[in-house]
Write a protein that holds these residues in place. Structure first.
Motif, PDB file in Angstrom:
ATOM      1  N   MET A 125      32.197  21.377 -26.919  1.00 23.10           N
ATOM      2  CA  MET A 125      31.708  22.659 -27.434  1.00 23.10           C
ATOM      3  C   MET A 125      30.186  22.648 -27.589  1.00 23.10           C
ATOM      4  SD  MET A 125      32.483  24.662 -31.002  1.00 23.10           S
ATOM      5  CE  MET A 125      34.239  24.443 -30.881  1.00 23.10           C
ATOM      6  N   ALA A 126      29.647  21.555 -28.132  1.00 29.25           N
ATOM      7  CA  ALA A 126      28.201  21.477 -28.343  1.00 29.25           C
ATOM      8  C   ALA A 126      27.442  21.508 -27.022  1.00 29.25           C
ATOM      9  CB  ALA A 126      27.863  20.213 -29.120  1.00 29.25           C
ATOM     10  N   ALA A 127      28.024  20.933 -25.971  1.00 28.40           N
ATOM     11  CA  ALA A 127      27.372  20.933 -24.659  1.00 28.40           C
ATOM     12  C   ALA A 127      27.430  22.311 -24.012  1.00 28.40           C
ATOM     13  CB  ALA A 127      28.036  19.905 -23.748  1.00 28.40           C
ATOM     14  N   SER A 175      37.923  11.864 -33.946  1.00 31.60           N
ATOM     15  CA  SER A 175      38.790  11.379 -32.883  1.00 31.60           C
ATOM     16  C   SER A 175      38.905  12.436 -31.780  1.00 31.60           C
ATOM     17  CB  SER A 175      40.153  10.996 -33.478  1.00 31.60           C
ATOM     18  OG  SER A 175      40.894  10.185 -32.611  1.00 31.60           O
ATOM     19  N   ASP A 176      40.091  12.961 -31.496  1.00 31.23           N
ATOM     20  CA  ASP A 176      40.214  14.040 -30.507  1.00 31.23           C
ATOM     21  C   ASP A 176      39.312  15.218 -30.862  1.00 31.23           C
ATOM     22  OD1 ASP A 176      42.126  12.591 -29.144  1.00 31.23           O
ATOM     23  OD2 ASP A 176      43.557  14.242 -29.020  1.00 31.23           O
ATOM     24  N   GLY A 177      39.201  15.505 -32.146  1.00 27.63           N
ATOM     25  CA  GLY A 177      38.332  16.589 -32.582  1.00 27.63           C
ATOM     26  C   GLY A 177      36.871  16.311 -32.281  1.00 27.63           C
ATOM     27  N   GLY A 178      36.498  15.030 -32.239  1.00 23.70           N
ATOM     28  CA  GLY A 178      35.145  14.663 -31.855  1.00 23.70           C
ATOM     29  C   GLY A 178      34.882  14.924 -30.385  1.00 23.70           C
ATOM     30  N   ILE A 179      35.891  14.679 -29.554  1.00 23.33           N
ATOM     31  CA  ILE A 179      35.767  14.960 -28.123  1.00 23.33           C
ATOM     32  C   ILE A 179      35.600  16.462 -27.908  1.00 23.33           C
ATOM     33  CG2 ILE A 179      36.934  14.812 -25.881  1.00 23.33           C
ATOM     34  CD1 ILE A 179      38.461  12.358 -27.079  1.00 23.33           C
ATOM     35  N   ASN A 235      38.124   9.845 -17.862  1.00 22.76           N
ATOM     36  CA  ASN A 235      37.025  10.716 -18.265  1.00 22.76           C
ATOM     37  C   ASN A 235      37.487  11.923 -19.087  1.00 22.76           C
ATOM     38  OD1 ASN A 235      34.537  12.032 -18.419  1.00 22.76           O
ATOM     39  ND2 ASN A 235      34.752  12.960 -16.401  1.00 22.76           N
ATOM     40  N   PHE A 236      36.937  12.062 -20.293  1.00 23.21           N
ATOM     41  CA  PHE A 236      37.141  13.253 -21.114  1.00 23.21           C
ATOM     42  C   PHE A 236      35.975  14.223 -20.957  1.00 23.21           C
ATOM     43  CE2 PHE A 236      39.266  10.165 -24.269  1.00 23.21           C
ATOM     44  CZ  PHE A 236      40.510  10.320 -23.686  1.00 23.21           C
ATOM     45  N   CYS A 237      34.766  13.682 -21.159  1.00 17.28           N
ATOM     46  CA  CYS A 237      33.594  14.578 -21.193  1.00 17.28           C
ATOM     47  C   CYS A 237      32.300  13.838 -20.868  1.00 17.28           C
ATOM     48  CB  CYS A 237      33.496  15.268 -22.550  1.00 17.28           C
ATOM     49  SG  CYS A 237      33.309  14.132 -23.958  1.00 17.28           S
ATOM     50  N   ARG A 238      32.351  12.879 -19.963  1.00 19.99           N
ATOM     51  CA  ARG A 238      31.136  12.129 -19.606  1.00 19.99           C
ATOM     52  C   ARG A 238      30.013  13.062 -19.142  1.00 19.99           C
ATOM     53  NH1 ARG A 238      34.629   7.984 -16.940  1.00 19.99           N
ATOM     54  NH2 ARG A 238      34.368   5.985 -18.014  1.00 19.99           N
ATOM     55  N   PHE A 271      41.291  19.471 -23.872  1.00 18.84           N
ATOM     56  CA  PHE A 271      40.106  19.396 -24.730  1.00 18.84           C
ATOM     57  C   PHE A 271      39.202  20.611 -24.525  1.00 18.84           C
ATOM     58  CE2 PHE A 271      40.947  14.691 -24.490  1.00 18.84           C
ATOM     59  CZ  PHE A 271      41.196  14.511 -25.834  1.00 18.84           C
ATOM     60  N   GLN A 272      39.023  20.994 -23.267  1.00 18.85           N
ATOM     61  CA  GLN A 272      38.201  22.170 -22.957  1.00 18.85           C
ATOM     62  C   GLN A 272      38.824  23.437 -23.541  1.00 18.85           C
ATOM     63  OE1 GLN A 272      38.802  19.687 -20.809  1.00 18.85           O
ATOM     64  NE2 GLN A 272      36.728  18.961 -20.451  1.00 18.85           N
ATOM     65  N   LYS A 273      40.146  23.538 -23.455  1.00 17.65           N
ATOM     66  CA  LYS A 273      40.824  24.703 -24.025  1.00 17.65           C
ATOM     67  C   LYS A 273      40.677  24.746 -25.542  1.00 17.65           C
ATOM     68  CE  LYS A 273      44.280  25.678 -20.459  1.00 17.65           C
ATOM     69  NZ  LYS A 273      45.740  25.745 -20.144  1.00 17.65           N
TER      70      LYS A 273
END
Length: 281
Positions: free
Chosen positions: A135-137, A126-130, A210-213, A101-103
């Motif tokens: 990216m926004a963070a 979905s995955d694109g939302g993660i 955890n994906f992006c907590r 996801f980070q990549k």
């Protein structure tokens, strides 16, 4: 007999549709040695990047947005990409590490900058939302607005059991299988889907899902969360979890909506998106 005024209205509407339809193009741009495929529609100065879901692509995931959003947002250009390893952005072969996801977030940033955008809005499903939340963070000055749906900051045990039950793609309906089989071929489609499920299992085992907590509380960009209330793919707990942590976010629900609200209710969805970006919602 068609009355002249009605005829002119129909003619005008068809002219608008034809103008935007003729303004759709598909091409590739090389970013870091990878030829990334994307679809572009509209010709406004502001950019919107559409981020597909798991193993998705521009056309499989966003056809109604590509075709219809430009008429609602004439000051925007709609850009839907195939992330590296998905759709027509192959090679490379898709890699599903714990940092994928980070990549994707970094690839998306580099991709939009390669197209000449110093900032842009993002729509992530979905995955694109993660990926969008990450990216926004991380790139606050790069992201103008964020709209997400069907996404969570983590995956729980119930969701793991659900996707494990979907591993055998031969049990899917033909309507669900057909676009992805056409995109990847039947064998690779089954393979890449299984690889994605394995990646979700690794997130659950190694990172407690955890994906992006740690990222979402850093998000300060204007955010709209859309939600299909009957979405079977994400647990109900995700929406209040995200809404509590992204300060000032807006929320809009589709009471009968499931995971694909942007496809099932495309006109309503597109209008809500347009009103948010035009600061009417």
């Amino acid at each position: 007999m068609i009355r002249p005024r009605l005829f002119q209205s129909v003619k005008s509407a068809l002219g608008v549709i034809k103008r935007f339809a003729s303004n759709i193009s598909e091409q590739k741009v090389n970013v870091g040695g990878i030829d990334i495929n994307y679809v572009k529609s509209g010709d406004g100065p502001n950019g919107i990047l559409l981020m597909p879901g798991a193993i998705g692509s521009a056309w499989t995931d966003f056809k109604p947005q590509i075709e219809k959003l430009p008429s609602l947002l004439p000051d925007y250009t709609i850009i839907a990409w195939d992330p590296p390893g998905y759709g027509k952005s192959i090679p490379p072969r898709r890699q599903f590490g714990l940092d994928f996801f980070q990549k994707d977030a970094e690839w998306a940033k580099d991709f939009m900058q390669a197209l000449g955008y110093s900032s842009f809005s993002i729509l992530g499903w979905s995955d694109g939302g993660i990926t969008s939340m990450i990216m926004a963070a991380k790139h606050r000055r790069l992201v103008d607005n964020m709209i997400i749906w069907g996404a969570g900051a983590y995956i729980n045990e119930k969701e793991i059991k659900l996707i494990e039950g979907m591993r055998d793609v031969s049990t899917w309906s033909q309507r669900m299988r057909e676009p992805l089989e056409k995109l990847y071929g039947p064998e690779r489609f089954a393979e890449i889907w299984s690889e994605w499920i394995d990646a979700m299992l690794e997130f659950f085992k190694q990172r407690n899902g955890n994906f992006c907590r740690e990222d979402i509380e850093k998000i300060v960009v204007p955010t709209l969360i859309l939600h299909g209330v009957k979405d079977p793919m994400i647990a109900e707990e995700h929406i209040p979890y995200i809404r509590k942590r992204i300060l000032g976010c807006r929320y809009y629900s589709f009471p009968e909506g499931k995971h694909n609200i942007h496809l099932k209710y495309s006109d309503e969805f597109n209008n809500v998106v347009a009103n948010f970006l035009l600061q009417k919602y």
